[in-house]
Design an enzyme around this catalytic site. Structure first.
Site, PDB file in Angstrom:
ATOM      1  N   GLU A   3      -3.218  42.324  -0.243  1.00 47.71           N
ATOM      2  CA  GLU A   3      -4.459  41.978   0.432  1.00 47.71           C
ATOM      3  C   GLU A   3      -5.637  42.359  -0.457  1.00 47.71           C
ATOM      4  O   GLU A   3      -5.665  43.421  -1.055  1.00 47.71           O
ATOM      5  CB  GLU A   3      -4.590  42.747   1.750  1.00 47.71           C
ATOM      6  N   CYS A  37      -9.493  44.705   6.906  1.00 45.79           N
ATOM      7  CA  CYS A  37      -9.463  43.462   6.145  1.00 45.79           C
ATOM      8  C   CYS A  37      -9.978  42.272   6.940  1.00 45.79           C
ATOM      9  O   CYS A  37     -10.386  41.266   6.354  1.00 45.79           O
ATOM     10  CB  CYS A  37      -8.054  43.183   5.638  1.00 45.79           C
TER      11      CYS A  37
END
Length: 230
Positions: A3, A37
């Site tokens: 990520e 995120c």
């Protein structure tokens, strides 16, 4: 799987349930001090309700109580480290020098811990580093838009594509804009949704591969092709 963040856009139309949209957009960026995120760090608001949404998110930002896990009434905690504090304040200070309007926040709290006051920024240029890069702090930029074309262009103007949100009571428009948003997860009239049965992954530079759902299981499997001539 890797990520790199999301720089997730939140679109708020003038026909949205503004009380809900404002509350969820605020929590969607300030939760965990923005260190998530899928935190919605870029909010785009239809021009007719722009001032109302800026005022609403600012009010919530000023009302949130920051503190540690043992402090009664704490709503959000600190940044994870001195390094991250320096990084977040670097983005904010650079924005101030470039002419960004700090509606609220923009400073470190005068207390022990790596606390940054929830920060609302307007008058942000799309070429600015704080607009384009992931900050991972309690910092939100709010920009106006006029129509679907502009909303989609603003939302997709990033190298990331993990999550996106649209708030509108027009369900036809909600599904049309969902198709145009370059993000692996799109939520309509909701935010921060999560279910282990649903694949989670992004577009562009946000992620390679998926977690959860069938796609997440397949990432742990090995595929073998065998050719034999008999």
């Amino acid at each position: 799987m890797l990520e790199l963040g999301g720089k997730s856009p939140v679109l708020i139309y003038d026909d949205a349930d503004l009380n809900m949209a404002i509350m969820m957009a605020s929590m969607g960026i300030f939760v965990h001090s923005g260190q998530g995120c899928v935190c919605g760090s870029r909010v785009f608001v239809q021009r007719g309700v722009y001032d109302q949404v800026v005022d609403g998110i600012t009010t919530i930002a000023n009302a949130l109580q920051l503190g540690g896990p043992k402090e009664e009434g704490s709503g959000i905690g600190p940044l994870i480290s001195q390094k991250q504090l320096t990084r977040v304040m670097g983005f904010i200070d650079e924005g101030k020098r470039d002419g960004v309007e700090v509606v609220t926040g923009g400073y470190r709290l005068d207390r022990p811990g790596y606390f940054v006051h929830p920060t609302v920024l307007t008058n942000v240029d799309r070429d600015m580093r704080l607009y384009q890069q992931e900050i991972f702090g309690p910092v939100v930029t709010i920009l106006p838009f006029d129509d679907d074309d502009e909303a989609a262009a603003l939302a997709n103007d990033t190298t990331y594509g993990l999550a996106a949100t649209a708030w509108t009571t027009n369900l036809s428009r909600a599904h049309r804009i969902a198709k145009r948003l370059h993000a692996g997860t799109v939520t309509l009239n909701s935010q921060l949704n999560f279910d282990h049965n649903v694949p989670f992954g992004g577009y562009k530079q946000s992620r390679w591969g998926h977690e959860f759902g069938r796609e997440g299981i397949e990432a742990y499997l090995q595929t073998k092709s065998v050719w034999a001539q008999i």
